[in-house]
Design an enzyme around this catalytic site. Structure first.
Site, PDB file in Angstrom:
ATOM      1  N   HIS A 230      25.800 -12.408 -12.341  1.00 39.62           N
ATOM      2  CA  HIS A 230      24.884 -11.718 -13.285  1.00 39.62           C
ATOM      3  C   HIS A 230      23.193 -12.358 -13.074  1.00 39.62           C
ATOM      4  O   HIS A 230      22.740 -11.397 -14.359  1.00 39.62           O
ATOM      5  CB  HIS A 230      25.351 -11.061 -14.546  1.00 39.62           C
TER       6      HIS A 230
ATOM      7  N   GLU B  83      30.940   0.879  -6.209  1.00 40.78           N
ATOM      8  CA  GLU B  83      29.313   1.404  -5.831  1.00 40.78           C
ATOM      9  C   GLU B  83      29.479   1.406  -4.464  1.00 40.78           C
ATOM     10  O   GLU B  83      28.275   2.368  -4.306  1.00 40.78           O
ATOM     11  CB  GLU B  83      29.138   0.007  -6.705  1.00 40.78           C
TER      12      GLU B  83
END
Lengths: 328, 325
Positions: free
Chosen positions: B129, B60
């Site tokens: 998440h 990322e």
């Protein structure tokens, strides 16, 4: 001794650039200690050859990213010493109008995508500039300066992996000056040569004498040629040394402790990039007088830059709120 | 007028902008051959090819920074985070580079880049998440933050974001992708910073964005049965914020509830409540109330997740609270 195909003009340009960096940095150190420059400054005295040799192999359209120790890279890529010095003073006439300072100088017209105060943060930026060049087919390469310390950051590995996977035109230039801040690289780094890490990303890794501007130039030229042909990135490790501390004035917080042996510093000073050049090209290629002339011209330019910075105005207070967003 | 899902609306926005401007490209994890983790980019690789739809490694920081570098030299990247949870790996690139490069350079560059992907909790994906990160980004000067609630808003705002010359954080509702809504056929443009009244009412103002708009609308339907009329307003863009719309509504209703999925401490609702107090103090008949996620990481068990989430019941309770009923 002058066993190089480089023209005398090119060689003299490189010498002038190294002088410019040496004298700029020496003056910055001195006036910082006098209290004329605020903040943190990280000077690159002793590392002039890597900045100069790399930039000499690039065109004006090519890109560089730099680091917290970035003055030399910017000067080598064409940065003018007046707006650079003014930026260090926090003046309106600086490259960034006094908003960036030493660690964030940039000039996009010269392809200088910025110094960066976060260790390793420039690696993905250079990689992205390389991606853009490849996508556009416009032929530029991006040279990415970083230190041995940054080679332990995740951004180093993420960037090298991406550039190698996609064959991007990027030259990763590790200036290994043996210390990441106050810690010896050998104590915290898994490899002796950072260049060995290239193998893990399936790209060429080259070790050069980072204090020999010609050697750096030649290695970079080869890497640039590969990059422009679409053959992908190269990692060049320049073995070098910073004569000064990590940050100017560090003695104040180091106290009596020393993290570098005195004889090590002395040994590296004997391998000075300027002396290395002079020994190689004087008197056969250049006379003492010619090089002395360069030195005194540069001194004048640095004097002028300091004067310019001192005489320049500070930004207006209300400018603090400008330059946030681009208005379409 | 057509019906499109939120997912399809986002896809259309990207496709239209990629068609319009060849500097626009999409890059991220699984966006190409897998057609996107949430299928937002389905078909785009086939249509635009590998040069424009780029699968990245799971890195990322790396690909966020690569996007920033590409934007600095003239491209207009759309960077997809598989979810905004993973953007935290790249937080340094977004905060220290994307948000600051223009300012630090004295305004030398434009940085036209959109970071987008799903945010907020879905169902029982647990703490790492299931989080709403908009406050983390809206806090940072130099970033614009968008969080649309409907397909029509999503499509137009994504197009506006792509055309914007500044970094935009575009947070999609993970549970909204399948939600359908009407979309007009002709081109329409919603500017960043312009909210919308989603339901007019005179009793209490509810400020909500992204999927919380739908919880607020559900609460409004319920409470209407009791004769309580909520005004549900959706800023759509969290930064810049449509202060005007908020103040106008509060002046009308004199009572306000801010609903947000994120954590309470230093959350966006705190800033909005402050602005209302500062500008509209004399118009308030009750303190501004915030309905937020509980101050814990999201638990896994279904009943615990329900307990922590700021749903319809909590909104209704807050309404009674500000009405002193």
């Amino acid at each position: 001794m002058a066993d190089t195909s480089l023209s005398t003009d090119k060689l003299l340009d490189m010498y002038r650039t190294m002088q410019r960096i040496r004298q700029f940095e020496s003056r910055v150190r001195d006036i910082f200690q006098e209290g004329q420059i605020p903040g943190f400054v990280h000077v690159s005295i002793g590392e002039e050859a890597s900045a100069t040799g790399v930039a000499a192999a690039l065109t004006e359209q090519d890109y560089i990213t730099s680091t917290h120790r970035g003055h030399g890279h910017l000067i080598a890529k064409g940065g003018e010493v007046k707006p650079m010095m003014a930026e260090l003073f926090g003046k309106k006439t600086g490259y960034c109008k006094g908003k960036g300072g030493s660690m964030h100088i940039a000039n996009f017209d010269l392809g200088i995508l910025g110094a960066n105060g976060i260790v390793g943060a420039g690696l993905p930026i250079a990689t992205g500039a390389g991606l853009a060049a490849k996508v556009r087919g416009s032929g530029e390469v991006a040279a990415c300066f970083f230190g041995d310390g940054a080679s332990n950051e995740g951004t180093f590995h993420e960037s090298l992996n991406i550039a190698s996977s996609w064959k991007l035109p990027v030259i990763y230039v590790c200036e290994n000056n043996l210390y990441g801040e106050f810690t010896a690289g050998k104590d915290v780094t898994s490899v002796k040569d950072i260049a060995d890490r290239a193998r893990g990303h399936d790209m060429p890794g080259v070790v050069v004498n980072g204090n020999d501007v010609v050697e750096v130039y030649e290695a970079t030229s080869e890497a640039v040629e590969r990059a422009r042909k679409g053959e992908g990135p190269t990692l060049i490790e320049c073995k070098t040394y910073r004569w000064e501390g990590h940050v100017v004035g560090e003695e104040a917080f180091l106290g009596k402790r020393s993290y570098r042996p005195a004889d090590e510093i002395e040994a590296w000073k004997k391998r000075c990039p300027l002396i290395t050049f002079e020994q190689r090209f004087m008197p056969d290629t250049f006379s003492q007088e010619e090089l002395d002339t360069v030195q005194s011209e540069v001194k004048q330019a640095i004097d002028d830059a300091v004067q310019f910075a001192q005489d320049s105005p500070y930004p207006q207070p209300e400018e603090a709120l400008d330059d946030m967003f681009s208005k379409e | 007028m057509r019906e499109l899902t939120y997912r399809e609306a986002l896809r259309e926005a990207m496709a239209e902008e990629m068609e319009r401007d060849e500097r626009v490209f999409l890059m991220g994890e699984e966006v190409g051959h897998y057609n996107g983790a949430y299928k937002v980019s389905e078909g785009l690789l086939d249509r635009f090819g590998e040069r424009r739809v780029v699968d990245t490694p799971i890195a990322e920081t790396g690909f966020a920074g690569v996007g920033i570098g590409a934007a600095m030299v003239g491209l207009r990247p759309i960077i997809e985070f598989m979810t905004w949870n993973f953007s935290l790996c790249a937080y340094d690139q977004l905060v220290n580079n994307a948000a600051k490069l223009r300012y630090m350079s004295g305004g030398q560059i434009t940085l036209p880049i959109v970071f987008r992907g799903p945010g907020g909790a879905a169902h029982q994906l647990a703490a790492q998440h299931s989080q709403a990160v908009e406050s983390l980004y809206a806090y940072v000067p130099g970033l614009k933050v968008v969080a649309p609630s409907t397909p029509a808003d999503a499509k137009s705002l994504l197009k506006t974001a792509i055309r914007d010359d500044n970094p935009v954080i575009f947070i999609e509702g993970e549970v909204l992708y399948g939600r359908k809504g009407p979309i007009q056929d002709e081109e329409y443009q919603i500017p960043l910073g312009q909210g919308e009244v989603k339901r007019a009412g005179q009793d209490v103002t509810i400020i909500a964005w992204s999927k919380m708009v739908h919880a607020a609308l559900d609460a409004a339907t319920e409470l209407a049965k009791e004769g309580i009329e909520l005004e549900v307003i959706d800023p759509r863009t969290l930064r810049p914020l449509d202060d005007r719309m908020i103040f106008d509504s509060v002046k009308k209703t004199n009572r306000c509830i801010i609903v947000e999925e994120g954590w309470p401490f230093a959350g966006l609702g705190a800033e909005i409540a402050y602005r209302i107090m500062k500008e509209g103090f004399d118009y308030l008949d009750a303190p501004v109330v915030r309905v937020t996620g509980e101050d814990v990481p999201m638990p896994y068990a279904k009943n615990l997740e329900h307990e922590v989430f700021p749903g319809v019941e909590k909104i209704a309770r807050a309404v009674r609270n500000v009405l002193y009923s």
